[in-house]
Design an enzyme around this catalytic site. Structure first.
Site, PDB file in Angstrom:
ATOM      1  N   GLU A 159      49.045  44.242  31.080  1.00 42.77           N
ATOM      2  CA  GLU A 159      49.355  45.608  30.621  1.00 42.77           C
ATOM      3  C   GLU A 159      49.745  45.561  29.158  1.00 42.77           C
ATOM      4  OE1 GLU A 159      52.239  47.366  33.246  1.00 42.77           O
ATOM      5  OE2 GLU A 159      50.974  47.110  34.994  1.00 42.77           O
ATOM      6  N   ASP A 219      48.076  51.970  39.376  1.00 36.41           N
ATOM      7  CA  ASP A 219      49.056  52.266  38.322  1.00 36.41           C
ATOM      8  C   ASP A 219      49.474  50.997  37.578  1.00 36.41           C
ATOM      9  OD1 ASP A 219      51.001  54.074  37.017  1.00 36.41           O
ATOM     10  OD2 ASP A 219      52.512  52.875  38.069  1.00 36.41           O
ATOM     11  N   HIS A 273      50.857  52.571  34.318  1.00 39.39           N
ATOM     12  CA  HIS A 273      52.181  52.146  34.806  1.00 39.39           C
ATOM     13  C   HIS A 273      53.209  53.263  34.580  1.00 39.39           C
ATOM     14  CE1 HIS A 273      54.907  48.448  35.653  1.00 39.39           C
ATOM     15  NE2 HIS A 273      55.441  49.566  36.138  1.00 39.39           N
ATOM     16  N   ARG A 284      62.644  50.879  49.824  1.00 38.63           N
ATOM     17  CA  ARG A 284      62.985  52.249  49.376  1.00 38.63           C
ATOM     18  C   ARG A 284      61.739  53.109  49.153  1.00 38.63           C
ATOM     19  NH1 ARG A 284      66.851  48.820  46.327  1.00 38.63           N
ATOM     20  NH2 ARG A 284      64.956  48.224  45.247  1.00 38.63           N
ATOM     21  N   ILE A 285      60.779  52.567  48.388  1.00 37.86           N
ATOM     22  CA  ILE A 285      59.607  53.386  48.053  1.00 37.86           C
ATOM     23  C   ILE A 285      58.678  53.510  49.259  1.00 37.86           C
ATOM     24  CG2 ILE A 285      57.591  53.591  46.530  1.00 37.86           C
ATOM     25  CD1 ILE A 285      59.296  52.105  44.379  1.00 37.86           C
ATOM     26  N   ASP A 338      56.233  44.600  56.980  1.00 38.98           N
ATOM     27  CA  ASP A 338      57.374  44.093  56.210  1.00 38.98           C
ATOM     28  C   ASP A 338      58.239  43.251  57.138  1.00 38.98           C
ATOM     29  OD1 ASP A 338      59.705  43.640  54.721  1.00 38.98           O
ATOM     30  OD2 ASP A 338      59.530  45.557  53.672  1.00 38.98           O
ATOM     31  N   ALA A 387      52.842  49.081  42.820  1.00 39.62           N
ATOM     32  CA  ALA A 387      53.872  48.029  42.896  1.00 39.62           C
ATOM     33  C   ALA A 387      53.883  47.227  41.598  1.00 39.62           C
ATOM     34  CB  ALA A 387      53.635  47.152  44.110  1.00 39.62           C
ATOM     35  N   ARG A 388      53.109  46.161  41.565  1.00 39.24           N
ATOM     36  CA  ARG A 388      52.963  45.366  40.345  1.00 39.24           C
ATOM     37  C   ARG A 388      51.576  44.746  40.336  1.00 39.24           C
ATOM     38  NH1 ARG A 388      56.750  47.527  38.507  1.00 39.24           N
ATOM     39  NH2 ARG A 388      58.635  46.656  37.591  1.00 39.24           N
TER      40      ARG A 388
HETATM   41  P1  NAD Z   1      62.582  47.435  47.797  1.00 40.66           P
HETATM   42  O1  NAD Z   1      63.222  46.130  47.453  1.00 40.66           O
HETATM   43  O2  NAD Z   1      63.430  48.534  48.343  1.00 40.66           O
HETATM   44  O3  NAD Z   1      61.373  47.204  48.822  1.00 40.66           O
HETATM   45  C1  NAD Z   1      60.484  46.121  48.745  1.00 40.66           C
HETATM   46  C2  NAD Z   1      60.155  45.710  50.156  1.00 40.66           C
HETATM   47  O4  NAD Z   1      59.164  44.696  50.110  1.00 40.66           O
HETATM   48  C3  NAD Z   1      61.366  45.108  50.923  1.00 40.66           C
HETATM   49  O5  NAD Z   1      61.618  45.863  52.087  1.00 40.66           O
HETATM   50  C4  NAD Z   1      60.927  43.686  51.238  1.00 40.66           C
HETATM   51  O6  NAD Z   1      61.362  43.273  52.514  1.00 40.66           O
HETATM   52  C5  NAD Z   1      59.404  43.830  51.202  1.00 40.66           C
HETATM   53  N1  NAD Z   1      58.723  42.552  51.022  1.00 40.66           N
HETATM   54  C6  NAD Z   1      59.034  41.528  50.194  1.00 40.66           C
HETATM   55  N2  NAD Z   1      58.145  40.536  50.330  1.00 40.66           N
HETATM   56  C7  NAD Z   1      57.255  40.931  51.282  1.00 40.66           C
HETATM   57  C8  NAD Z   1      56.087  40.339  51.849  1.00 40.66           C
HETATM   58  N3  NAD Z   1      55.661  39.124  51.471  1.00 40.66           N
HETATM   59  N4  NAD Z   1      55.413  41.052  52.781  1.00 40.66           N
HETATM   60  C9  NAD Z   1      55.815  42.283  53.170  1.00 40.66           C
HETATM   61  N5  NAD Z   1      56.921  42.885  52.668  1.00 40.66           N
HETATM   62  C10 NAD Z   1      57.621  42.226  51.724  1.00 40.66           C
HETATM   63  O7  NAD Z   1      61.858  47.903  46.461  1.00 40.66           O
HETATM   64  P2  NAD Z   1      61.290  49.365  46.133  1.00 40.66           P
HETATM   65  O8  NAD Z   1      62.329  50.155  45.430  1.00 40.66           O
HETATM   66  O9  NAD Z   1      60.634  49.932  47.338  1.00 40.66           O
HETATM   67  O10 NAD Z   1      60.188  48.964  45.042  1.00 40.66           O
HETATM   68  C11 NAD Z   1      59.088  48.148  45.410  1.00 40.66           C
HETATM   69  C12 NAD Z   1      58.376  47.655  44.168  1.00 40.66           C
HETATM   70  O11 NAD Z   1      57.712  48.742  43.529  1.00 40.66           O
HETATM   71  C13 NAD Z   1      59.306  47.101  43.079  1.00 40.66           C
HETATM   72  O12 NAD Z   1      59.624  45.738  43.298  1.00 40.66           O
HETATM   73  C14 NAD Z   1      58.523  47.305  41.812  1.00 40.66           C
HETATM   74  O13 NAD Z   1      57.811  46.140  41.473  1.00 40.66           O
HETATM   75  C15 NAD Z   1      57.546  48.428  42.160  1.00 40.66           C
HETATM   76  N6  NAD Z   1      57.816  49.629  41.368  1.00 40.66           N
HETATM   77  C16 NAD Z   1      56.842  50.087  40.537  1.00 40.66           C
HETATM   78  C17 NAD Z   1      57.066  51.218  39.785  1.00 40.66           C
HETATM   79  C18 NAD Z   1      55.998  51.775  38.867  1.00 40.66           C
HETATM   80  O14 NAD Z   1      56.319  52.426  37.906  1.00 40.66           O
HETATM   81  N7  NAD Z   1      54.743  51.572  39.177  1.00 40.66           N
HETATM   82  C19 NAD Z   1      58.298  51.873  39.840  1.00 40.66           C
HETATM   83  C20 NAD Z   1      59.250  51.404  40.732  1.00 40.66           C
HETATM   84  C21 NAD Z   1      58.996  50.267  41.488  1.00 40.66           C
END
Ligand code: NAD
Length: 320
Positions: free
Chosen positions: A263, A258, A282, A152-153, A172, A233-234
């Protein structure tokens, strides 16, 4: 009456949704650091709405009537998913409610790094007008952005990068080719070759055993010395020691961060001493609007679970 337990507070948009229901009880954890309080309160909770508080196997096992754990975000590394699965309790997230907000934050980092926003601001305040001739700023136009994680992001970042006429590629392996085609994003099969050619790397994978440390010493060494890394991400996906070393020794140009392994980021953390890094606490999803959106969806997920009509799209799938 069914009880919704709130572990980390709630925004008005979420509270309004819950408060409209006279047939549920809303209860708050007063101390979000107290595992004992959570265990005492979860016993008779039908739903819990969770922020960053750790939800451990111990608290999950204490729950007697729990129908959902509703996360007010999309990352769920603070929740023991295996323990939930054993109890067959669904975990819900907020879908696309925060995707564009996090993407804007990643993009903000990228613009600030490319245009050296902080350095120009400092120079102007210091009366150093001639800094305009330094030419330390660069265009995004024509540069290559590598996204790791094209969910999504990642897709929301790609859409914004395309508007800036960047070349966008993504790594991905779990995303079908048709999605890459739909977004006109190049699919990278070999991560190391993608790393070697990108100008900006933006990380958008969840933190899992498979992604922990996936950007380490070897991956950073493969990057151009002019490249920037952005992580919303994390903490833990990028090996922090290796990143520190790469930023100190000029293996890469800079970073926008971020999220961190620990944290809040400790005040004496060596990353904080680096001029080529921009930080945020974050907060990538924490805009006024997005906080309301996330809590509205999270509250709705609690009620839907209680009513037995949970939207399957909100449930973290079994392989998740
Ligand atoms: P999502 O599940 O829609 O997308 C994550 C993508 O990562 C998926 O398409 C998955 O196939 C891919 N993936 C998983 N393992 C992989 C690997 N080893 N290599 C390559 N790709 C891989 O999630 P999203 O909504 O896009 O969010 C992503 C992450 O962002 C969340 O899991 C969260 O940890 C982080 N996030 C952080 C904040 C923040 O405040 N900083 C806010 C929202 C989300």
């Amino acid at each position: 009456m069914p009880k919704v337990l709130l572990t980390d507070g709630i925004q008005p948009a979420g509270l309004d949704i819950l408060a409209q229901r006279s047939d549920i009880v809303i209860e708050y954890c007063r101390d979000r650091t107290s595992a004992e309080e959570l265990i005492n309160r979860i016993v008779d909770a039908d739903a819990i709405l969770v922020g960053t508080m750790p939800i451990t196997q111990r608290s999950i096992d204490a729950a007697r009537v729990l129908k959902v754990v509703s996360r007010r975000g999309v990352g769920y590394d603070n929740i023991d998913l295996a323990a939930l699965r054993r109890r067959k309790i669904p975990l819900t997230i907020v879908g696309t409610a925060n995707s564009s907000t996090v993407a804007e934050h990643a993009f903000g980092f990228m613009l600030a790094l490319a245009r050296k926003t902080i350095a120009y601001d400092r120079a102007t305040r210091a009366g150093n007008w001639r800094f305009r001739e330094s030419l330390v700023a660069m265009d995004l136009l024509g540069k290559t952005m590598l996204l790791i994680g094209f969910g999504r992001i990642g897709r929301a970042v790609a859409a914004r990068a395309a508007a800036f006429e960047m070349r966008v590629v993504a790594y991905d392996p779990l995303v079908p080719e048709s999605v890459f085609e739909e977004f006109r994003v190049g699919a990278i099969k070999d991560l190391m070759s993608g790393l070697a050619t990108c100008d900006f790397l933006s990380v958008h994978v969840p933190l899992t055993p498979g992604t922990t440390g996936m950007i380490g010493r070897k991956e950073l060494a493969a990057m151009k010395s002019t490249a920037y890394i952005i992580s919303t991400a994390r903490g833990g996906v990028i090996d922090e020691e290796a990143l520190l070393n790469a930023l100190q020794t000029g293996l890469i140009q800079g970073a926008g961060l971020d999220v961190f392994r620990e944290e809040p980021l400790p005040a004496d953390h060596p990353l904080l001493g680096l001029e080529n890094v921009i930080f945020s606490p974050h907060s990538a999803s924490l805009t006024r609007e997005c906080a309301q959106r996330m809590d509205a969806v999270a509250a709705r997920n609690c009620l839907d679970a209680i009513d037995g009509k949970l939207d399957p799209a909100m449930i973290v799938p079994n392989e998740g």
